[in-house]
Scaffold this motif. Structure first.
Motif, PDB file in Angstrom:
ATOM      1  N   ARG A   1       0.834  -1.214   0.000  1.00 14.77           N
ATOM      2  CA  ARG A   1       0.000   0.000   0.000  1.00 14.77           C
ATOM      3  C   ARG A   1       0.871   1.267   0.000  1.00 14.77           C
ATOM      4  O   ARG A   1       0.539   2.254  -0.654  1.00 14.77           O
ATOM      5  N   LEU A   2       1.990   1.241   0.712  1.00 19.37           N
ATOM      6  CA  LEU A   2       2.876   2.403   0.750  1.00 19.37           C
ATOM      7  C   LEU A   2       3.526   2.665  -0.605  1.00 19.37           C
ATOM      8  O   LEU A   2       3.732   3.820  -0.983  1.00 19.37           O
TER       9      LEU A   2
ATOM     10  N   VAL B   1       1.747   9.583  18.877  1.00 22.72           N
ATOM     11  CA  VAL B   1       0.933   9.720  17.679  1.00 22.72           C
ATOM     12  C   VAL B   1       0.514   8.342  17.181  1.00 22.72           C
ATOM     13  O   VAL B   1       1.097   7.331  17.563  1.00 22.72           O
ATOM     14  N   VAL B   2      -0.490   8.325  16.340  1.00 23.78           N
ATOM     15  CA  VAL B   2      -0.881   7.118  15.621  1.00 23.78           C
ATOM     16  C   VAL B   2      -0.529   7.366  14.163  1.00 23.78           C
ATOM     17  O   VAL B   2      -0.881   8.410  13.602  1.00 23.78           O
ATOM     18  N   LEU B   3       0.184   6.427  13.544  1.00 16.07           N
ATOM     19  CA  LEU B   3       0.617   6.567  12.159  1.00 16.07           C
ATOM     20  C   LEU B   3      -0.484   6.043  11.239  1.00 16.07           C
ATOM     21  O   LEU B   3      -0.885   4.876  11.342  1.00 16.07           O
ATOM     22  N   VAL B   4      -0.989   6.926  10.361  1.00 17.89           N
ATOM     23  CA  VAL B   4      -2.133   6.590   9.512  1.00 17.89           C
ATOM     24  C   VAL B   4      -1.872   6.986   8.058  1.00 17.89           C
ATOM     25  O   VAL B   4      -0.920   7.702   7.756  1.00 17.89           O
ATOM     26  N   TYR B   5      -2.776   6.543   7.186  1.00 19.62           N
ATOM     27  CA  TYR B   5      -2.746   6.972   5.792  1.00 19.62           C
ATOM     28  C   TYR B   5      -3.316   8.384   5.715  1.00 19.62           C
ATOM     29  O   TYR B   5      -4.055   8.815   6.615  1.00 19.62           O
TER      30      TYR B   5
ATOM     31  N   ARG C   1      -3.291  11.841  15.050  1.00 18.08           N
ATOM     32  CA  ARG C   1      -3.129  10.896  13.941  1.00 18.08           C
ATOM     33  C   ARG C   1      -2.342  11.596  12.836  1.00 18.08           C
ATOM     34  O   ARG C   1      -2.833  12.532  12.206  1.00 18.08           O
ATOM     35  N   ILE C   2      -1.099  11.134  12.628  1.00 19.41           N
ATOM     36  CA  ILE C   2      -0.264  11.764  11.609  1.00 19.41           C
ATOM     37  C   ILE C   2      -0.112  10.858  10.398  1.00 19.41           C
ATOM     38  O   ILE C   2      -0.039   9.636  10.519  1.00 19.41           O
ATOM     39  N   SER C   3      -0.068  11.488   9.264  1.00 19.44           N
ATOM     40  CA  SER C   3       0.036  10.775   8.001  1.00 19.44           C
ATOM     41  C   SER C   3       1.449  10.246   7.776  1.00 19.44           C
ATOM     42  O   SER C   3       2.436  10.911   8.102  1.00 19.44           O
ATOM     43  N   VAL C   4       1.519   9.080   7.179  1.00 17.57           N
ATOM     44  CA  VAL C   4       2.803   8.519   6.771  1.00 17.57           C
ATOM     45  C   VAL C   4       3.401   9.348   5.640  1.00 17.57           C
ATOM     46  O   VAL C   4       4.585   9.236   5.342  1.00 17.57           O
TER      47      VAL C   4
END
Length: 168
Positions: free
Chosen positions: A44-45, A102-106, A116-119
């Motif tokens: 997905r990345l 933080v939570v790493l999200v899309y 919630r921070i974006s990758v």
């Protein structure tokens, strides 16, 4: 040029010159720790990095580089201390000493005010694939070089599939 030296240079392992990667990747960094990605995250990345090259070239290029250098594992064998998508990560800015959780999200799930921070942000791309106690140098949007250290990782809670009444 001496023929033997030319042959040796061709056999030497290729180490990317980060200055050449699209001209925008972070340069002259001293800490490039080994990183690990799950197969699902990598797939997905890769799509995200490719799709984002036109709107976020600096971070997308950096993310693509991280994907290329990562060791790939099955989700089931990944360490509990590995930063994966959806992980809650506590890390320290090694310059200021500030600790963030933080939570790493899309990108579509990002909400900085909710933690919630974006990758696809510089810090998000730096965090993916690290493990507890690993440090990495990253570049802020203002192009300031900053080291960070992962202090703890909590994996996302995955809903267990409950068997149907006739299966129980």
């Amino acid at each position: 040029m001496h023929r033997g030296a030319d042959q040796a240079r061709r056999r030497a392992p290729l180490i990317p010159d980060l200055k050449l990667l699209s001209g925008v990747i972070m340069t002259n960094f001293t800490r490039w720790p080994s990183i690990t990605l799950t197969i699902a995250d990598r797939e997905r990345l890769e799509r995200l990095a490719n799709a984002s090259m036109h709107c976020s070239p600096h971070t997308a290029d950096y993310l693509a580089h991280e994907i290329e250098r990562a060791r790939i594992v099955e989700s089931e064998t990944a360490s509990e201390d590995l930063v994966t998508m959806g992980s809650a990560v506590e890390f320290r800015d090694d310059v200021t000493g500030r600790v963030r959780r933080v939570v790493l999200v899309y990108p579509d799930k990002a909400d900085v005010t909710a933690g919630r921070i974006s990758v696809l942000t510089p810090v998000g791309a730096a965090l993916i694939g690290l493990s507890k106690n690993q440090s990495i140098d990253w570049e802020t949007p203002a192009r300031e070089r900053r080291p960070l250290t992962v202090l703890s990782v909590q994996q996302p809670v995955v809903a267990r599939q409950v068997p149907a009444a006739d299966e129980a």
